[in-house]
Design a protein around this motif. Structure first.
Motif, PDB file in Angstrom:
ATOM      1  N   THR A 303      54.664  16.195  39.072  1.00  0.00           N
ATOM      2  CA  THR A 303      55.782  15.828  38.332  1.00  0.00           C
ATOM      3  C   THR A 303      55.602  14.441  37.807  1.00  0.00           C
ATOM      4  OG1 THR A 303      57.375  16.991  39.583  1.00  0.00           O
ATOM      5  CG2 THR A 303      58.265  15.394  38.134  1.00  0.00           C
ATOM      6  N   ASP A 304      54.863  13.676  38.607  1.00  0.00           N
ATOM      7  CA  ASP A 304      54.710  11.985  38.549  1.00  0.00           C
ATOM      8  C   ASP A 304      53.695  12.077  37.443  1.00  0.00           C
ATOM      9  OD1 ASP A 304      56.718  11.578  40.125  1.00  0.00           O
ATOM     10  OD2 ASP A 304      55.252  10.933  41.820  1.00  0.00           O
ATOM     11  N   LEU A 305      52.591  12.959  37.614  1.00  0.00           N
ATOM     12  CA  LEU A 305      51.391  12.888  36.861  1.00  0.00           C
ATOM     13  C   LEU A 305      51.661  13.353  35.432  1.00  0.00           C
ATOM     14  CD1 LEU A 305      47.808  14.066  38.033  1.00  0.00           C
ATOM     15  CD2 LEU A 305      48.881  14.686  35.634  1.00  0.00           C
ATOM     16  N   VAL A 306      52.428  14.365  35.117  1.00  0.00           N
ATOM     17  CA  VAL A 306      52.758  15.021  33.869  1.00  0.00           C
ATOM     18  C   VAL A 306      53.622  14.099  33.202  1.00  0.00           C
ATOM     19  CG1 VAL A 306      54.074  16.705  32.609  1.00  0.00           C
ATOM     20  CG2 VAL A 306      52.546  17.309  34.620  1.00  0.00           C
ATOM     21  N   ASN A 307      54.541  13.163  33.740  1.00  0.00           N
ATOM     22  CA  ASN A 307      55.273  12.210  32.937  1.00  0.00           C
ATOM     23  C   ASN A 307      54.461  11.178  32.705  1.00  0.00           C
ATOM     24  OD1 ASN A 307      58.527  12.824  32.893  1.00  0.00           O
ATOM     25  ND2 ASN A 307      57.959  13.544  34.964  1.00  0.00           N
ATOM     26  N   ASP A 308      53.676  10.599  33.591  1.00  0.00           N
ATOM     27  CA  ASP A 308      52.707   9.541  33.061  1.00  0.00           C
ATOM     28  C   ASP A 308      51.836   9.805  31.902  1.00  0.00           C
ATOM     29  OD1 ASP A 308      53.863   8.163  35.189  1.00  0.00           O
ATOM     30  OD2 ASP A 308      52.190   8.533  36.751  1.00  0.00           O
ATOM     31  N   TYR A 309      51.192  11.090  32.078  1.00  0.00           N
ATOM     32  CA  TYR A 309      50.160  11.446  30.830  1.00  0.00           C
ATOM     33  C   TYR A 309      51.025  11.774  29.775  1.00  0.00           C
ATOM     34  CZ  TYR A 309      46.469  14.023  28.767  1.00  0.00           C
ATOM     35  OH  TYR A 309      45.479  14.481  27.906  1.00  0.00           O
ATOM     36  N   ALA A 310      52.280  12.313  29.777  1.00  0.00           N
ATOM     37  CA  ALA A 310      53.058  12.344  28.656  1.00  0.00           C
ATOM     38  C   ALA A 310      53.514  11.042  27.694  1.00  0.00           C
ATOM     39  CB  ALA A 310      54.528  13.367  28.626  1.00  0.00           C
ATOM     40  N   ARG A 311      53.607  10.082  28.772  1.00  0.00           N
ATOM     41  CA  ARG A 311      53.975   8.795  28.220  1.00  0.00           C
ATOM     42  C   ARG A 311      52.574   8.252  27.489  1.00  0.00           C
ATOM     43  NH1 ARG A 311      58.285   8.787  31.703  1.00  0.00           N
ATOM     44  NH2 ARG A 311      60.190   8.138  30.522  1.00  0.00           N
ATOM     45  N   ARG A 312      51.539   8.373  28.257  1.00  0.00           N
ATOM     46  CA  ARG A 312      50.246   7.694  27.829  1.00  0.00           C
ATOM     47  C   ARG A 312      49.838   8.525  26.383  1.00  0.00           C
ATOM     48  NH1 ARG A 312      45.554   8.699  30.222  1.00  0.00           N
ATOM     49  NH2 ARG A 312      46.261   9.924  31.942  1.00  0.00           N
ATOM     50  N   GLN A 313      50.201   9.745  26.255  1.00  0.00           N
ATOM     51  CA  GLN A 313      49.917  10.329  24.960  1.00  0.00           C
ATOM     52  C   GLN A 313      51.022  10.211  24.010  1.00  0.00           C
ATOM     53  OE1 GLN A 313      47.075  11.818  24.487  1.00  0.00           O
ATOM     54  NE2 GLN A 313      46.469  10.789  26.545  1.00  0.00           N
ATOM     55  N   ARG A 314      51.893   9.490  24.404  1.00  0.00           N
ATOM     56  CA  ARG A 314      53.265   9.204  23.457  1.00  0.00           C
ATOM     57  C   ARG A 314      54.020  10.568  22.859  1.00  0.00           C
ATOM     58  NH1 ARG A 314      50.670   4.635  19.234  1.00  0.00           N
ATOM     59  NH2 ARG A 314      49.965   3.557  20.910  1.00  0.00           N
ATOM     60  N   HIS A 315      54.057  11.604  23.832  1.00  0.00           N
ATOM     61  CA  HIS A 315      54.813  12.540  23.761  1.00  0.00           C
ATOM     62  C   HIS A 315      56.465  12.168  24.359  1.00  0.00           C
ATOM     63  CE1 HIS A 315      52.275  15.841  22.592  1.00  0.00           C
ATOM     64  NE2 HIS A 315      51.314  15.240  23.372  1.00  0.00           N
ATOM     65  N   LEU A 316      56.328  11.067  25.132  1.00  0.00           N
ATOM     66  CA  LEU A 316      57.650  10.483  25.587  1.00  0.00           C
ATOM     67  C   LEU A 316      57.657   9.103  25.475  1.00  0.00           C
ATOM     68  CD1 LEU A 316      58.315  12.131  29.317  1.00  0.00           C
ATOM     69  CD2 LEU A 316      59.340  12.726  27.116  1.00  0.00           C
ATOM     70  N   SER A 317      58.550   8.614  25.089  1.00  0.00           N
ATOM     71  CA  SER A 317      58.705   6.899  24.771  1.00  0.00           C
ATOM     72  C   SER A 317      59.121   6.426  26.129  1.00  0.00           C
ATOM     73  CB  SER A 317      59.726   6.665  23.778  1.00  0.00           C
ATOM     74  OG  SER A 317      60.965   6.902  24.239  1.00  0.00           O
ATOM     75  N   THR A 318      59.000   5.134  26.374  1.00  0.00           N
ATOM     76  CA  THR A 318      59.533   4.456  27.441  1.00  0.00           C
ATOM     77  C   THR A 318      60.638   4.437  27.730  1.00  0.00           C
ATOM     78  OG1 THR A 318      59.619   2.254  26.232  1.00  0.00           O
ATOM     79  CG2 THR A 318      57.490   2.577  27.082  1.00  0.00           C
ATOM     80  N   HIS A 319      61.585   4.633  26.755  1.00  0.00           N
ATOM     81  CA  HIS A 319      63.075   5.073  26.884  1.00  0.00           C
ATOM     82  C   HIS A 319      63.474   6.328  27.141  1.00  0.00           C
ATOM     83  CE1 HIS A 319      63.490   0.806  25.510  1.00  0.00           C
ATOM     84  NE2 HIS A 319      62.839   1.421  24.188  1.00  0.00           N
ATOM     85  N   ASP A 320      62.804   7.262  27.023  1.00  0.00           N
ATOM     86  CA  ASP A 320      62.863   8.780  27.388  1.00  0.00           C
ATOM     87  C   ASP A 320      63.133   8.778  28.709  1.00  0.00           C
ATOM     88  OD1 ASP A 320      62.798   9.519  24.740  1.00  0.00           O
ATOM     89  OD2 ASP A 320      60.759  10.268  24.657  1.00  0.00           O
ATOM     90  N   GLU A 321      64.165   9.953  29.256  1.00  0.00           N
ATOM     91  CA  GLU A 321      64.106  10.197  30.537  1.00  0.00           C
ATOM     92  C   GLU A 321      62.958  10.851  31.019  1.00  0.00           C
ATOM     93  OE1 GLU A 321      67.223  10.368  32.521  1.00  0.00           O
ATOM     94  OE2 GLU A 321      68.615   9.580  31.243  1.00  0.00           O
ATOM     95  N   ASP A 322      62.609  10.883  32.236  1.00  0.00           N
ATOM     96  CA  ASP A 322      61.523  11.814  32.813  1.00  0.00           C
ATOM     97  C   ASP A 322      61.766  13.313  32.601  1.00  0.00           C
ATOM     98  OD1 ASP A 322      60.268   9.404  33.581  1.00  0.00           O
ATOM     99  OD2 ASP A 322      60.643   9.783  35.656  1.00  0.00           O
ATOM    100  N   ILE A 323      60.808  14.039  32.466  1.00  0.00           N
ATOM    101  CA  ILE A 323      60.560  15.311  32.483  1.00  0.00           C
ATOM    102  C   ILE A 323      61.031  15.886  33.839  1.00  0.00           C
ATOM    103  CG2 ILE A 323      59.499  17.577  31.916  1.00  0.00           C
ATOM    104  CD1 ILE A 323      57.471  15.935  30.255  1.00  0.00           C
ATOM    105  N   THR A 324      61.806  16.831  33.935  1.00  0.00           N
ATOM    106  CA  THR A 324      62.124  17.387  35.474  1.00  0.00           C
ATOM    107  C   THR A 324      61.139  18.193  35.989  1.00  0.00           C
ATOM    108  OG1 THR A 324      63.379  19.454  34.332  1.00  0.00           O
ATOM    109  CG2 THR A 324      64.690  17.707  34.780  1.00  0.00           C
ATOM    110  N   ALA A 325      61.132  18.461  37.155  1.00  0.00           N
ATOM    111  CA  ALA A 325      60.020  19.234  38.022  1.00  0.00           C
ATOM    112  C   ALA A 325      60.284  20.686  37.713  1.00  0.00           C
ATOM    113  CB  ALA A 325      60.251  18.916  39.510  1.00  0.00           C
ATOM    114  N   GLU A 326      61.598  20.996  37.353  1.00  0.00           N
ATOM    115  CA  GLU A 326      61.711  22.422  37.198  1.00  0.00           C
ATOM    116  C   GLU A 326      61.133  22.856  35.661  1.00  0.00           C
ATOM    117  OE1 GLU A 326      64.458  21.060  40.048  1.00  0.00           O
ATOM    118  OE2 GLU A 326      63.961  20.264  37.909  1.00  0.00           O
TER     119      GLU A 326
END
Length: 398
Positions: A303-326
């Motif tokens: 969960t932590d790794l996917v969220n970190d990677y998504a932000r590095r690749q700009r699929h998530l912005s710094t203001h977006d909520e984290d992707i859930t584990a589910e």
């Protein structure tokens, strides 16, 4: 006034006295036969098959120790089970302290910890009790050992030796074969399911790459053989049988062992669009249906790794909520297997792993190796993120 009694002066009278004569110490065989559910879970079909898995696990331990690469399991024509391996063979030397062959002690004594007489670094089964339990709950059991240049045999009935350990002709072979008939006085049914045994033996072959396991049913004859050199990656491919549904291919797979060689971690995983996915965890080749520390470590790291990677690749912005584990686990098929020198389980049937160090090490391994895989496979990584992000409206953590 009511007469009182101090602890040093126990009350007298029938039914009130309590002394050492009231304490009953059971021999291993008697203890197992009196409460078999404590050792194999039940006396139903589940417990009947657990008998086979305990004996097979002993042979798997020989493989893990580097001494066996073949296990042959046979459902005999009379409804019994024969399990043969090409390992070192159970030890046959007589121990001075007891005057008994070491083999007989393995088959008749309950011991704490893992395999006390053979010294396995990693062991499955019920904490080294497997062969003793199988013997105690069998109507008849025969053990045949090829070791030290000879063939050796011994027969048992309901856990009690019928014959001494006997040396036979010379041989250059090595290994152990155990044949047993489950005790009809213990089990509700004594008919083995080929499908149940096949599923577990295939699983063990996936979990122990390079180990060849065969299953033959003589009731009618029905052979099966499992041998998977690619281990968990092949297991995930077996669990994800529809190529058009795969988000990426092949499956991600990695493994690692800690510096002290006390924990060995193997992971294989693959996303698909066909199913909701599934998580399969094992400790010392035993399925941990209730999960535990290794599952927790994997889920946290992923969960932590996917969220970190998504932000590095700009699929998530710094203001977006984290992707859930589910959401991350949606469509993910994953297998996590750990092998530990000192596993700690909740319950005698080993359904949940408790070792906290397993959680810590699995997290480290997943973070390091999965991050490396994502960085070196950008196209597949992008496909995985698209698969997850497409569900973004329902996957935000509140």
């Amino acid at each position: 006034m009511t007469e009182s009694h101090s602890p040093s002066q126990p009350a007298s009278g029938d039914g009130h006295g309590y002394s050492s004569s009231h304490i009953q110490v059971l021999e291993a065989c008697e203890a197992i036969r009196r409460r078999p559910g404590m050792y194999i879970g039940s006396t139903s079909e589940r417990g009947l098959h657990q008998m086979v898995f305990e004996a097979v696990t002993y042979a798997v331990d020989e493989h893990l120790a580097g001494h066996a690469d073949t296990i042959d399991v046979t459902i005999t024509a009379d409804g019994g089970i024969r399990i043969a391996d090409n390992g070192r063979g159970l030890p046959v030397e007589v121990e001075e302290s007891t005057g008994k062959p070491a083999l007989e002690r393995e088959l008749t004594e309950l011991s704490l910890g893992t395999k006390p007489h053979t010294g396995y670094r990693v062991s499955g089964g019920i904490s080294g009790l497997g062969l003793c339990v199988v013997n105690a709950l069998s109507g008849r059991l025969t053990v045949e050992v090829h070791r030290d240049g000879h063939r050796w045999t011994q027969e048992y009935e309901k856990g009690t030796p019928l014959t001494p350990l006997t040396r036979h002709e010379e041989t250059g072979d090595h290994g152990t074969a155990i044949t047993f008939l489950p005790d009809t006085d213990i089990f509700e049914t004594t008919r083995y399911s080929f499908a149940t045994l096949s599923q577990r033996l295939r699983e063990l072959a996936f979990l122990n790459g390079g180990l060849a396991i065969s299953l033959t049913d003589e009731r009618p004859e029905r052979p099966a053989r499992y041998h998977h050199t690619d281990g968990l990656r092949t297991y995930v491919a077996h669990l994800n049988p529809y190529p058009p549904s795969l988000v990426h291919s092949p499956a991600i797979a990695f493994e690692s062992e800690d510096e002290d060689a006390t924990i060995f971690v193997q992971v294989a995983m693959q996303w698909n669009t066909y199913s909701t996915g599934g998580f399969h965890s094992f400790a010392n080749s035993t399925r941990t249906h209730e999960g535990g520390a290794h599952e927790q470590g994997f889920r946290t790291a992923l969960t932590d790794l996917v969220n970190d990677y998504a932000r590095r690749q700009r699929h998530l912005s710094t203001h977006d909520e984290d992707i859930t584990a589910e959401a991350i686990h949606e469509g993910l098929t994953a297998v996590v297997s750990v092998k530990l020198t000192h596993p700690v389980f909740e319950g005698c049937t080993r359904t949940k792993l408790s070792n906290p160090e397993a959680a810590v090490y699995v997290q480290e391994v997943v973070r390091e190796h999965l991050t490396d895989w994502l960085d070196h496979n950008p196209d597949e990584a992008a496909a995985i993120l698209r698969h997850i992000v497409l569900r973004r409206p329902q996957m935000l953590r509140g």
